[in-house]
Motif scaffolding. Structure first.
Motif, PDB file in Angstrom:
ATOM      1  N   GLN A   1     -31.664   6.809-108.007  1.00  0.00           N
ATOM      2  CA  GLN A   1     -32.143   5.683-107.247  1.00  0.00           C
ATOM      3  C   GLN A   1     -32.696   6.170-105.910  1.00  0.00           C
ATOM      4  O   GLN A   1     -32.066   6.969-105.225  1.00  0.00           O
ATOM      5  CB  GLN A   1     -31.018   4.672-107.023  1.00  0.00           C
ATOM      6  CG  GLN A   1     -31.440   3.449-106.254  1.00  0.00           C
ATOM      7  CD  GLN A   1     -30.315   2.454-106.067  1.00  0.00           C
ATOM      8  OE1 GLN A   1     -29.242   2.601-106.649  1.00  0.00           O
ATOM      9  NE2 GLN A   1     -30.554   1.446-105.256  1.00  0.00           N
ATOM     10  N   VAL A   2     -33.887   5.676-105.538  1.00  0.00           N
ATOM     11  CA  VAL A   2     -34.515   5.993-104.269  1.00  0.00           C
ATOM     12  C   VAL A   2     -34.500   4.734-103.410  1.00  0.00           C
ATOM     13  O   VAL A   2     -34.955   3.667-103.841  1.00  0.00           O
ATOM     14  CB  VAL A   2     -35.953   6.496-104.448  1.00  0.00           C
ATOM     15  CG1 VAL A   2     -36.616   6.717-103.093  1.00  0.00           C
ATOM     16  CG2 VAL A   2     -35.954   7.786-105.254  1.00  0.00           C
ATOM     17  N   HIS A   3     -33.980   4.867-102.197  1.00  0.00           N
ATOM     18  CA  HIS A   3     -33.891   3.756-101.262  1.00  0.00           C
ATOM     19  C   HIS A   3     -34.868   4.006-100.122  1.00  0.00           C
ATOM     20  O   HIS A   3     -34.868   5.086 -99.519  1.00  0.00           O
ATOM     21  CB  HIS A   3     -32.464   3.624-100.739  1.00  0.00           C
ATOM     22  CG  HIS A   3     -32.253   2.496 -99.790  1.00  0.00           C
ATOM     23  ND1 HIS A   3     -32.446   1.185-100.149  1.00  0.00           N
ATOM     24  CD2 HIS A   3     -31.864   2.482 -98.487  1.00  0.00           C
ATOM     25  CE1 HIS A   3     -32.185   0.406 -99.126  1.00  0.00           C
ATOM     26  NE2 HIS A   3     -31.829   1.172 -98.103  1.00  0.00           N
ATOM     27  N   LEU A   4     -35.721   3.025 -99.812  1.00  0.00           N
ATOM     28  CA  LEU A   4     -36.732   3.136 -98.776  1.00  0.00           C
ATOM     29  C   LEU A   4     -36.436   2.149 -97.658  1.00  0.00           C
ATOM     30  O   LEU A   4     -36.192   0.969 -97.923  1.00  0.00           O
ATOM     31  CB  LEU A   4     -38.131   2.861 -99.341  1.00  0.00           C
ATOM     32  CG  LEU A   4     -38.586   3.745-100.505  1.00  0.00           C
ATOM     33  CD1 LEU A   4     -39.924   3.255-101.048  1.00  0.00           C
ATOM     34  CD2 LEU A   4     -38.691   5.201-100.053  1.00  0.00           C
ATOM     35  N   VAL A   5     -36.487   2.619 -96.417  1.00  0.00           N
ATOM     36  CA  VAL A   5     -36.252   1.784 -95.247  1.00  0.00           C
ATOM     37  C   VAL A   5     -37.388   1.997 -94.260  1.00  0.00           C
ATOM     38  O   VAL A   5     -37.652   3.123 -93.843  1.00  0.00           O
ATOM     39  CB  VAL A   5     -34.903   2.095 -94.581  1.00  0.00           C
ATOM     40  CG1 VAL A   5     -34.727   1.251 -93.321  1.00  0.00           C
ATOM     41  CG2 VAL A   5     -33.764   1.841 -95.540  1.00  0.00           C
ATOM     42  N   GLU A   6     -38.058   0.896 -93.881  1.00  0.00           N
ATOM     43  CA  GLU A   6     -39.133   0.947 -92.901  1.00  0.00           C
ATOM     44  C   GLU A   6     -38.602   0.556 -91.526  1.00  0.00           C
ATOM     45  O   GLU A   6     -37.720  -0.301 -91.413  1.00  0.00           O
ATOM     46  CB  GLU A   6     -40.273  -0.015 -93.277  1.00  0.00           C
ATOM     47  CG  GLU A   6     -40.816   0.158 -94.686  1.00  0.00           C
ATOM     48  CD  GLU A   6     -40.227  -0.841 -95.667  1.00  0.00           C
ATOM     49  OE1 GLU A   6     -40.922  -1.209 -96.622  1.00  0.00           O
ATOM     50  OE2 GLU A   6     -39.054  -1.258 -95.464  1.00  0.00           O
ATOM     51  N   PHE A   7     -39.159   1.160 -90.494  1.00  0.00           N
ATOM     52  CA  PHE A   7     -38.823   0.768 -89.141  1.00  0.00           C
ATOM     53  C   PHE A   7     -39.977   1.137 -88.215  1.00  0.00           C
ATOM     54  O   PHE A   7     -40.822   1.963 -88.553  1.00  0.00           O
ATOM     55  CB  PHE A   7     -37.501   1.391 -88.667  1.00  0.00           C
ATOM     56  CG  PHE A   7     -37.422   2.887 -88.819  1.00  0.00           C
ATOM     57  CD1 PHE A   7     -37.031   3.455 -90.023  1.00  0.00           C
ATOM     58  CD2 PHE A   7     -37.712   3.729 -87.764  1.00  0.00           C
ATOM     59  CE1 PHE A   7     -36.931   4.837 -90.166  1.00  0.00           C
ATOM     60  CE2 PHE A   7     -37.622   5.110 -87.888  1.00  0.00           C
ATOM     61  CZ  PHE A   7     -37.230   5.659 -89.096  1.00  0.00           C
ATOM     62  N   GLY A   8     -40.014   0.513 -87.057  1.00  0.00           N
ATOM     63  CA  GLY A   8     -41.038   0.768 -86.062  1.00  0.00           C
ATOM     64  C   GLY A   8     -41.986  -0.387 -85.823  1.00  0.00           C
ATOM     65  O   GLY A   8     -42.859  -0.296 -84.953  1.00  0.00           O
ATOM     66  N   GLY A   9     -41.847  -1.473 -86.572  1.00  0.00           N
ATOM     67  CA  GLY A   9     -42.694  -2.629 -86.369  1.00  0.00           C
ATOM     68  C   GLY A   9     -42.373  -3.339 -85.076  1.00  0.00           C
ATOM     69  O   GLY A   9     -41.349  -3.100 -84.438  1.00  0.00           O
ATOM     70  N   GLY A  10     -43.271  -4.233 -84.680  1.00  0.00           N
ATOM     71  CA  GLY A  10     -43.081  -4.983 -83.456  1.00  0.00           C
ATOM     72  C   GLY A  10     -44.331  -5.735 -83.077  1.00  0.00           C
ATOM     73  O   GLY A  10     -45.250  -5.902 -83.886  1.00  0.00           O
ATOM     74  N   SER A  11     -44.374  -6.201 -81.839  1.00  0.00           N
ATOM     75  CA  SER A  11     -45.503  -6.967 -81.307  1.00  0.00           C
ATOM     76  C   SER A  11     -46.221  -6.162 -80.242  1.00  0.00           C
ATOM     77  O   SER A  11     -45.590  -5.633 -79.318  1.00  0.00           O
ATOM     78  CB  SER A  11     -45.015  -8.293 -80.720  1.00  0.00           C
ATOM     79  OG  SER A  11     -44.389  -9.095 -81.701  1.00  0.00           O
ATOM     80  N   VAL A  12     -47.549  -6.068 -80.373  1.00  0.00           N
ATOM     81  CA  VAL A  12     -48.369  -5.343 -79.414  1.00  0.00           C
ATOM     82  C   VAL A  12     -49.636  -6.139 -79.147  1.00  0.00           C
ATOM     83  O   VAL A  12     -50.007  -7.027 -79.912  1.00  0.00           O
ATOM     84  CB  VAL A  12     -48.740  -3.930 -79.905  1.00  0.00           C
ATOM     85  CG1 VAL A  12     -47.499  -3.077 -80.087  1.00  0.00           C
ATOM     86  CG2 VAL A  12     -49.524  -4.005 -81.203  1.00  0.00           C
ATOM     87  N   GLN A  13     -50.301  -5.801 -78.049  1.00  0.00           N
ATOM     88  CA  GLN A  13     -51.584  -6.402 -77.738  1.00  0.00           C
ATOM     89  C   GLN A  13     -52.715  -5.628 -78.400  1.00  0.00           C
ATOM     90  O   GLN A  13     -52.577  -4.442 -78.729  1.00  0.00           O
ATOM     91  CB  GLN A  13     -51.797  -6.454 -76.227  1.00  0.00           C
ATOM     92  CG  GLN A  13     -50.877  -7.414 -75.498  1.00  0.00           C
ATOM     93  CD  GLN A  13     -51.203  -7.523 -74.023  1.00  0.00           C
ATOM     94  OE1 GLN A  13     -51.771  -6.610 -73.431  1.00  0.00           O
ATOM     95  NE2 GLN A  13     -50.853  -8.652 -73.430  1.00  0.00           N
ATOM     96  N   ALA A  14     -53.825  -6.304 -78.633  1.00  0.00           N
ATOM     97  CA  ALA A  14     -54.987  -5.662 -79.236  1.00  0.00           C
ATOM     98  C   ALA A  14     -55.373  -4.414 -78.454  1.00  0.00           C
ATOM     99  O   ALA A  14     -55.374  -4.411 -77.224  1.00  0.00           O
ATOM    100  CB  ALA A  14     -56.148  -6.638 -79.303  1.00  0.00           C
ATOM    101  N   GLY A  15     -55.709  -3.360 -79.186  1.00  0.00           N
ATOM    102  CA  GLY A  15     -56.034  -2.090 -78.579  1.00  0.00           C
ATOM    103  C   GLY A  15     -54.857  -1.154 -78.428  1.00  0.00           C
ATOM    104  O   GLY A  15     -55.048   0.029 -78.104  1.00  0.00           O
TER     105      GLY A  15
END
Length: 123
Positions: A1-15
């Protein structure tokens, strides 16, 4: 079994710049390709970028080419997506995916998926 975890998302302004990471755990020796997908409300899921872990061959969607860069670490158990010059249309839930097949499998129908991380870009 392979478990994948994403992180690093958030809110930013254009550019702005944001980097996503995906960590794979469990049995990963046959994890040959990894990719990032995104889906916004009312739109179909889009393959953003992918990488073949054996030789670093990559693919990018036309909408992100020149702005996003996918890379892997030395152990081939973590991939990163550096997103530069973010635009409001990049707003979506971003999903990490992996498979033990060729890169085209990761581009169109990988079999292993993470739970996703939200990216929101304001104007």
């Amino acid at each position: 079994q392979v478990h994948l975890v994403e992180f690093g998302g958030g809110s930013v302004q254009a550019g702005g710049t944001l980097t996503l990471s995906c960590a794979a755990s469990g049995y990963t020796n046959d994890n040959n390709c990894m990719a990032w997908f995104r889906q916004a409300p009312g739109k179909e899921r889009e393959g953003v970028a992918g990488i073949y872990l054996i030789d670093n061959t990559t693919f990018y969607a036309d909408s992100v080419k020149g702005r996003f860069t996918i890379s892997q670490d030395n152990a081939k158990n973590t991939v990163h997506l550096q997103m530069n010059n973010l635009k409001p249309e990049d707003t979506a839930m971003y999903y990490c995916a992996a498979d033990n097949g060729p890169l085209r499998i990761c581009r169109y129908h990988p079999r292993n998926w993470g739970q996703g991380t939200q990216v929101s870009v304001s104007s």
